[in-house]
Scaffold this motif. Sequence first.
Motif, mmCIF file in Angstrom:
data_model
loop_
_atom_site.group_PDB
_atom_site.id
_atom_site.type_symbol
_atom_site.label_atom_id
_atom_site.label_comp_id
_atom_site.label_asym_id
_atom_site.label_seq_id
_atom_site.Cartn_x
_atom_site.Cartn_y
_atom_site.Cartn_z
ATOM 1 N N ALA A 157 0.831 -1.201 0.000
ATOM 2 C CA ALA A 157 0.000 0.000 0.000
ATOM 3 C C ALA A 157 0.873 1.261 0.000
ATOM 4 C CB ALA A 157 -0.923 -0.005 1.221
ATOM 5 N N GLN A 158 1.950 1.244 0.792
ATOM 6 C CA GLN A 158 2.866 2.380 0.795
ATOM 7 C C GLN A 158 3.582 2.529 -0.550
ATOM 8 O OE1 GLN A 158 2.163 4.505 3.054
ATOM 9 N NE2 GLN A 158 3.961 4.517 4.392
ATOM 10 N N GLU A 160 2.276 1.797 -3.436
ATOM 11 C CA GLU A 160 1.276 2.436 -4.311
ATOM 12 C C GLU A 160 1.258 3.941 -4.059
ATOM 13 O OE1 GLU A 160 -0.450 1.025 -6.653
ATOM 14 O OE2 GLU A 160 -0.627 -1.123 -6.211
ATOM 15 N N ARG A 161 1.341 4.339 -2.797
ATOM 16 C CA ARG A 161 1.351 5.766 -2.464
ATOM 17 C C ARG A 161 2.573 6.451 -3.057
ATOM 18 N NH1 ARG A 161 1.906 7.137 3.174
ATOM 19 N NH2 ARG A 161 1.583 9.253 2.398
ATOM 20 N N ASP A 190 1.955 6.997 -6.651
ATOM 21 C CA ASP A 190 1.004 8.101 -6.809
ATOM 22 C C ASP A 190 1.694 9.459 -6.642
ATOM 23 O OD1 ASP A 190 -1.100 6.366 -7.227
ATOM 24 O OD2 ASP A 190 -1.775 6.395 -5.136
ATOM 25 N N ALA A 191 2.769 9.483 -5.796
ATOM 26 C CA ALA A 191 3.493 10.738 -5.539
ATOM 27 C C ALA A 191 4.550 11.013 -6.592
ATOM 28 C CB ALA A 191 4.134 10.686 -4.152
ATOM 29 N N ASP A 231 4.753 8.815 9.375
ATOM 30 C CA ASP A 231 4.590 8.286 8.020
ATOM 31 C C ASP A 231 5.970 8.088 7.412
ATOM 32 O OD1 ASP A 231 3.899 7.600 5.473
ATOM 33 O OD2 ASP A 231 2.768 9.417 5.020
#
Length: 496
Positions: A263-264, A266-267, A270-271, A447
């Motif tokens: 999931a991280q 994917e983030r 996205d960034a 984070d």
Amino acid sequence: MQDKDHVVAGQLAVAGRWLCLVLGAGAFTFIGWKFNVPLAAWLAPVFLIRFFRETPRWTATLAAVPALALASFIQLVGGWDLEPWMVAAVSFLRPVAFLAGLYVDRALHRRLPTGAATLVFPVVSLVVEWPLSLAQFGIGMATASTQMGFPALGQLASITGVWGVGFLAAWTAAVLNLAWERRRHLRDIRSTGIAWAAILLCVLVFGSARVSLARSTAPTVRVGSITVPHQRDYWAWIDQQTPRELVASHAGELAGLEDQLFAQSERAADAGARIIFWSEGNGVIAEDHEAQFMARAAELARRRQVYFAPAVVVLRYGTGLSDNKLVMFAPDGSRSYSYVKTISWYPTGSDGILKVVDSPYGRIGAAICFDMDFPGFIHRLGSLGADIVLVPAYDREKIRPYHTEVGLLRGVENGFSVVRQTNEGTSMAVDGAGRILARQEFFETADRLMLADVPTRRVPTLYAAVGEWFPWAGAALTLGLLAWGIVGRPVARKRR
């Protein structure tokens, strides 16, 4: 009255000598590991050389051995997951190079001309420290690794490797001692002082210019590096020979960890990250789940069109073998390479071959944590023309940020950018001149996704081209000085 004054002067001289030992050992406590203060590496030898030279009986100088071992113990204990008795043993190893240089300097400094005599302590320390760095503890034990806090000085590593940095600090201490000894006849040492000042000035000018001007003209690429905290010490399972039943009982926990990491990732995509990797052994997967995991990783790389390098530890049942590796997937989902950590406290099945992959963002290489403490080993990435080196790592709180800084010097030496993502430590990204591009503290950040825009082309360096030339030159100089000092006659000195 004169006799009384003579006695008082003698007592003050004795007190002064022992004060030098206390100050030198005290400063030595702040060279590396838990309490690194870059200036301490310059101050400690000043006082220790004074103690060794001024102490009439060499047997009295043996007090320096436990003093420096105690200083080492203070700086090391709690920094590694070792029993205190093991730290105590290592503490006697830590100052060996310092002590070797001090004893040879004591023996030869009056048998050589003043300029040559100032070189004894730095070169002997260098040639002893160099082979010690090839042993289990690497360059992290060397005083030369403590100078990341002086960016202009650290650029010397691009020419000499990190060894030149340590040499310059040690030579400075010897020159200052010479100035103290000849303080009433400074004209006699003018040539030595001018040579030292000129070299130091050239180093600082070069370093300042390189920090300011050695910027890649290539575009940058965004690198996303990820840490998800572990719920427990999974390395302890390997110590227990990885029982199948123990791993199976935590299957849900490991699956949840894997889901968080993906999931991280994917983030990060996205960034805008085009290169994504995890901290050392962040993914913990059982051997019977490995094929499924790799398929999932390949699918993410293909779907998001990224270079994806998950760092995992694969649990092999019934063995203490640490399959601690990074697997690089290309944007088409193919596996570019797999690299297993070579230098580890655990048994490892690594082939010891560092690898790179050609990409639109330059040549991307990788090493894992402790690998970066060995300049000669990492120089292979410089020889391969790596532009960006990914470093998954796992540290302990008490040795941050020092252990990260040790590895970042490999980037200055070889001219490539380094992105080090560290579980339980300091994560940093630097370019080929050591300029910090991003920084993240594990214990101060909720984070733990770090993004850094990294140059896609390396900065050429002499060290990357020729490797460890400086220690070899130091070894040759050491032999020459030893021969000169042993065969030659003592050099007459004027009274102070």
